[in-house]
Design an enzyme around this catalytic site. Structure first.
Site, PDB file in Angstrom:
ATOM      1  N   GLU A 106       0.806  -1.220   0.000  1.00 20.56           N
ATOM      2  CA  GLU A 106       0.000   0.000   0.000  1.00 20.56           C
ATOM      3  C   GLU A 106       0.844   1.278   0.000  1.00 20.56           C
ATOM      4  O   GLU A 106       0.600   2.185   0.793  1.00 20.56           O
ATOM      5  CB  GLU A 106      -0.934   0.011   1.218  1.00 20.56           C
ATOM      6  CG  GLU A 106      -1.911  -1.142   1.225  1.00 20.56           C
ATOM      7  CD  GLU A 106      -2.856  -1.095   2.421  1.00 20.56           C
ATOM      8  OE1 GLU A 106      -4.061  -1.147   2.184  1.00 20.56           O
ATOM      9  OE2 GLU A 106      -2.379  -1.003   3.573  1.00 20.56           O
TER      10      GLU A 106
HETATM   11  C1  ACM Z   1      -2.013  -5.329   4.346  1.00 18.92           C
HETATM   12  O1  ACM Z   1      -3.084  -5.733   4.832  1.00 18.92           O
HETATM   13  N1  ACM Z   1      -1.949  -4.120   3.808  1.00 18.92           N
HETATM   14  C2  ACM Z   1      -0.839  -6.146   4.348  1.00 18.92           C
END
Ligand code: ACM
Length: 684
Positions: free
Chosen positions: A316
């Protein structure tokens, strides 16, 4: 339940069981690879002694007294901890080899446990196998008319997957070491062998750094582990056969790093301590000083954490700070990269060199997958099973976490049905399939506190642990739930608070002694699922949001709702003939209907509960509907379509999150509504 008894009696005609048909008298979890049940039992009384033969290992010096302590706690009997004479001891342990100095992935964890009426013999090629066998033995001790006893049997057991993990996020909410340790005890009881410690994120950097003290001084709100505490904790985990793999998030999820070291960020900041602007930070991976910093930091942390694996996060990454920095965009162009993804791959490649220079194998979340990623990196799939199979096909080793997110509040059976080798992974060649090391459940901590974490982890994690350990044909959810219910109360003996915190939390909500009616409501609801929880309190900072509502007390999987669903299923499957099931459904509906007037004054008097009044009203309405449906079914009447539409609207509303809670008996009432008012065939 009736069908179940039938299964049990058929099984008892034979004494040798493949794992998938473990005798239902045993509540072992995870189910062992092979069990052979004999006749008779070994009595466990106060003369119980243990003798250790074979290789010496410090883990057994702590593991055996730990086993005896646990046996004492379970039985309420003081036991002698002096080591016994191996010709006379009740339990003779033979450990064939001392283990590795640092526990390794893939060490032999098998064991053989033979119980006769005279004694138990536990043999393991390594201390890890012995530790697992001791946990099996603890689960086998049960009260019988002749005293506590273990059935005569032989178990040969070994894990299906070498990597069986739990991730605990200590960034969103810090978890003190006593909380971490009791969860390690629970993991050991279920034969899990990796704690993935999510130690840095936007919200906090949770480890003391001597090289860069502003990390914990400015990035942790004062909540971090000292290096001495970490060493002690790793020793505690080792004694239980558990590896500790640290995760430090980079280049995203890195705000807590740049609070103290803003020169590493892609944007100038400022990044004041204590406040959280989630995911808005990314390290500047184009500058040399970032790599110098990471080299020193990773070097320091590689020395602190002995495990061979080192997780760098990598998920992310928010593009904004990179996009709005002209110097970074110029770097991308100048190096012939297409985009930010290429830039992250460039970063990962450089990082892998640093991590391996410090003697570690790098791990990352599945976003790290890129043609430039070195094949030594272990990929952890959280976004889907596809990425795990893709990684394995491309030559990477990997772990599955998609399907095992405990914070999604799914029922245990849904996690249990997820198999690391299913889906896209089922098409892998044997060579590729070997690259799938196992899986990890994830306990993200946005909405948990030290008070509630155990009830979000346990008992559901036990079902996932069985998926990772037991043979793949062990997959009957009904058998799983029978054993899960038994394992759950046993976990309480380890000090886990998933059961014991429930009633105190209900008392807090109500502020009164008599919480029976509140409990009836709380037992029938669940916290909202799939990240639909809305924060009703101001944030940031996240850590000061109180977690003291019904949604926090309620269990992720209501056992009452599950059993009610089973009753409704049994009743419908019987063609509405099972009058015992019908009577029980009726009894529940009467109870829930009558509960609302009793609980209403409690809900009105506490600010923590006023938001739950519509839920209680709907539970009563649904129950009245259920009773109407049963009456109609009993009289062989079909209720009108208008009635059905009206009742289904209440079902719909009850499954919508309100006060972050759903009325979990609603889907079962829906089945009764549909049975009492079948949809008429539409006319052309
Ligand atoms: C995650 O849940 N962003 C690893």
């Amino acid at each position: 339940m009736r069908t179940l008894h039938l299964v049990v009696s058929v099984l008892f005609l034979s004494t040798c069981f493949a794992a998938a048909q473990m005798p239902s008298t045993l509540t072992l979890m995870p189910v062992p690879a092979k069990i052979q049940l004999g006749a008779g039992q070994l009595v466990v009384d106060q003369l119980f002694t243990v003798a250790l033969t074979g290789a010496k290992d410090a883990r057994l010096d702590t593991g055996i007294p730990g086993f005896l302590d646990q046996l004492s706690r379970q039985t309420g009997m003081p036991l002698n901890k002096d080591s016994g004479d191996s010709t006379k001891a009740t339990l003779v342990i033979r450990c064939e080899n001392a283990g590795r100095k640092v526990q390794e992935l893939g060490e032999d964890e098998s064991y053989t446990l033979e119980v006769t009426a005279a004694r138990a013999t536990l043999t393991g090629p390594t201390p890890l196998g012995v530790l697992h066998g001791l946990q099996t033995l603890l689960q086998l001790v049960e009260p019988t008319p002749a005293g506590f006893a273990v059935p005569v049997l032989t178990i040969h057991d070994e894990p299906r997957f070498a990597w069986r993990g739990l991730l605990i996020d200590v960034c969103r909410h810090f978890m003190p070491l006593d909380v971490m340790k009791r969860n390690l005890d629970g993991m050991a009881a279920l034969k899990l062998n990796v704690l993935h410690w999510h130690l840095s994120d936007d919200e906090g950097f949770r480890v003391e750094s001597k090289k860069f003290p502003k990390l914990h001084e400015m990035g942790s709100q004062g909540q971090y582990y000292t290096q001495a505490e970490i060493r002690e904790f790793i020793g505690y985990a080792r004694d239980r056969g558990i590896r500790v793999v640290p995760e430090f998030e980079m280049p995203g999820h890195s705000r807590s790093i740049v609070v103290g070291y803003p020169e590493l960020a892609s944007q100038p900041g400022p990044y004041p301590p204590g406040r959280v602007a989630r995911d808005a930070t990314a390290l500047d991976v184009t500058q040399e000083k970032t790599y110098k910093f990471l080299d020193k930091l990773i070097g320091e942390m590689a020395g602190l954490f002995p495990d061979s694996y080192f997780h760098i996060g990598g998920d992310e990454v928010n593009d904004k700070p990179w996009n709005s920095n002209p110097k970074i965009q110029e770097f991308i162009r100048a190096h012939g990269m297409k985009d930010n993804r290429d830039l992250q791959a460039y970063f990962n490649k450089s990082l892998e060199k640093i991590v391996s220079k410090h003697g570690k194998i790098m791990m990352g979340w599945d976003e790290v997958l890129h043609p430039d990623l070195p094949k030594t990196v272990v990929v952890q799939s959280w976004r889907g099973q596809e990425s795990l199979a893709t990684a394995a096909k491309e030559g990477y080793r990997g772990l599955l976490s998609n399907g095992y997110y405990l914070d999604l509040m799914w029922p245990a059976a849904r996690h249990y049905a997820v198999d690391p080798m299913s889906g896209a992974a089922a098409t892998l060649t044997p060579e590729e399939a070997k690259r799938i090391l196992g899986g990890e459940a994830c306990m993200w901590a946005e909405y948990i506190t030290p008070e509630t974490i155990d009830s979000r982890v346990w008992p559901r994690l036990a079902a996932i642990a069985e998926r990772f350990w037991s043979p793949p044909d062990v997959k009957d959810p009904q058998s799983m739930y029978l054993r899960l219910d038994e394992v759950s109360w046993r976990l309480g003996w380890l000090g886990l608070t998933h059961e014991s915190n429930y009633v105190p939390m209900l008392h807090r909500l109500a502020g009164t002694e008599d919480i029976r009616a509140l409990r009836v409501l709380a037992d029938a609801v669940e916290p909202t699922k799939d990240y639909t929880r809305s924060e009703v309190f101001p944030q940031p900072p996240v850590k000061t949001v109180p977690m003291n509502r019904l949604s926090d007390a309620a269990r992720p999987e209501s056992a009452v709702a599950r059993r009610f669903a089973e009753l409704v299923g049994t009743y419908i499957e019987s063609g509405y003939k099972d009058s015992a099931a019908e009577a029980q459904i009726r009894a529940w509906c009467v109870k829930w209907q009558g509960n609302h007037p009793t609980v209403k004054p409690l809900l009105e008097r506490s600010f923590l509960l006023t938001e739950d009044q519509p839920l209680s009203e709907d539970l009563a309405t649904l129950s009245a509907t259920g009773l109407q449906a049963l009456d109609a079914i009993g009289k062989n009447q079909s209720l009108p379509e208008a009635w059905r539409a009206e009742q289904l609207a209440v079902v719909q509303r009850s499954m919508q999150p309100r006060a972050n809670v759903v009325v979990m008996v609603a889907p079962s009432i829906q089945k009764l509504i549909e049975a009492a008012s079948p949809q008429t065939a539409s006319h052309p």
